[in-house]
Scaffold this active site. Structure first.
Site, PDB file in Angstrom:
ATOM      1  N   SER A 152     -89.512 -11.118  41.496  1.00 29.01           N
ATOM      2  CA  SER A 152     -89.804 -12.511  41.138  1.00 29.01           C
ATOM      3  C   SER A 152     -91.311 -12.690  41.101  1.00 29.01           C
ATOM      4  O   SER A 152     -92.049 -11.933  41.744  1.00 29.01           O
ATOM      5  CB  SER A 152     -89.196 -13.454  42.187  1.00 29.01           C
ATOM      6  OG  SER A 152     -89.662 -14.777  42.015  1.00 29.01           O
ATOM      7  N   TYR A 165     -87.526 -16.300  50.444  1.00 25.86           N
ATOM      8  CA  TYR A 165     -87.286 -15.640  49.157  1.00 25.86           C
ATOM      9  C   TYR A 165     -88.531 -14.872  48.714  1.00 25.86           C
ATOM     10  O   TYR A 165     -88.447 -13.708  48.303  1.00 25.86           O
ATOM     11  CB  TYR A 165     -86.884 -16.674  48.102  1.00 25.86           C
ATOM     12  CG  TYR A 165     -86.408 -16.064  46.809  1.00 25.86           C
ATOM     13  CD1 TYR A 165     -85.143 -15.497  46.720  1.00 25.86           C
ATOM     14  CD2 TYR A 165     -87.214 -16.051  45.673  1.00 25.86           C
ATOM     15  CE1 TYR A 165     -84.688 -14.924  45.536  1.00 25.86           C
ATOM     16  CE2 TYR A 165     -86.773 -15.485  44.483  1.00 25.86           C
ATOM     17  CZ  TYR A 165     -85.508 -14.928  44.422  1.00 25.86           C
ATOM     18  OH  TYR A 165     -85.066 -14.360  43.246  1.00 25.86           O
TER      19      TYR A 165
END
Length: 252
Positions: A152, A165
């Site tokens: 990401s 995350y």
């Protein structure tokens, strides 16, 4: 990515996809099958996996196998047992796409729930490591193995509120780099950052975002195909954007 693969790009390839019941994982599994691969589906929802397998069978005439594994609760022993079951039916793995992931809480560090933090690390880092470790012997039996992790933009540049995350994706990038260095000549190991994509996880992260402004999972499949086929054979230890040039954050 403008990439037009040959229709037989993945003929005779055996590819395992985690998180194959929904979103990007579902689309990747169906796309790999469309281009000739024998696909192995991994997830925790048997009914959804059965539906994906049925769809692939209807479209390609090949019935994929699926296996159940809950990454939130799995142990190293569970992963080893899964690898043994796969090895009974398949001589090798030519590709593994680690797509399954957990978002956790999008909130300031001071408000991060420690148990949710642990859960995100378990799914995105610990289970991914244990599963990779178990599957490596099968991957190393391929003469063109490709191991792909999902990263990401927040795994390269931390952003406020992305706590667990972001930390898990920094760890994913590190795991990819270590494995790429350890298996330089024997296995390709790379990361894909899908970017903002029309999925349930994305909707939970950005509930006010207009999904029509996002790419669909099908739109970003060229990169997923390229990294599993021979055209990327010399690429390893790298992280690729499925949507180059896209600014992180909510789509305007």
């Amino acid at each position: 990515m403008h990439y037009q693969p040959k229709q037989d790009l993945l003929n005779d390839r055996i590819i395992l996809v985690t998180g194959a019941s929904d979103g990007i994982g579902r689309e990747a599994a169906m796309t790999y099958a469309r281009y000739g691969a024998t696909v192995i589906l991994l997830g925790r929802n048997e009914e959804k996996l059965r539906q994906v397998a049925s769809h692939i069978n209807e479209e390609t005439g090949r019935q994929p196998q699926w296996f159940i594994l809950d990454l939130l609760t799995c142990t190293s022993e569970n992963c080893q047992q899964l690898a043994q079951r796969i090895a009974v039916n398949y001589p090798r793995l030519d590709g593994v796409l680690h797509n399954a992931g957990l978002l956790g809480d999008v909130c300031p560090m001071s408000e991060q729930n420690p148990q949710v933090w642990q859960d995100v690390m378990q799914v995105n880092v610990n289970a991914t490591f244990m599963l990779t470790q178990a599957l490596l012997p099968l991957l190393l039996k391929s003469d063109a193995g490709s191991l792909v992790f999902t990263s990401s933009s927040v795994g390269r540049q931390g952003r406020a509120n992305w706590g667990a995350y972001a930390a898990s994706k920094f760890a994913t990038e590190g795991m990819m780099q270590v494995l790429a260095d350890e298996y330089q000549q024997r296995l390709r190991v790379n990361c894909i950052n899908p970017g903002g994509t029309r999925t349930a996880m994305r909707a939970s992260a950005f509930p006010t975002e207009d999904p029509q402004k996002l790419k669909t999972p099908a739109d970003i499949m060229p990169l997923y195909l390229w990294l599993m086929g021979d055209d990327s054979r010399r690429k390893t230890g790298m992280t690729f954007d499925a949507q180059p040039g896209r600014k992180p954050g909510i789509s305007q």
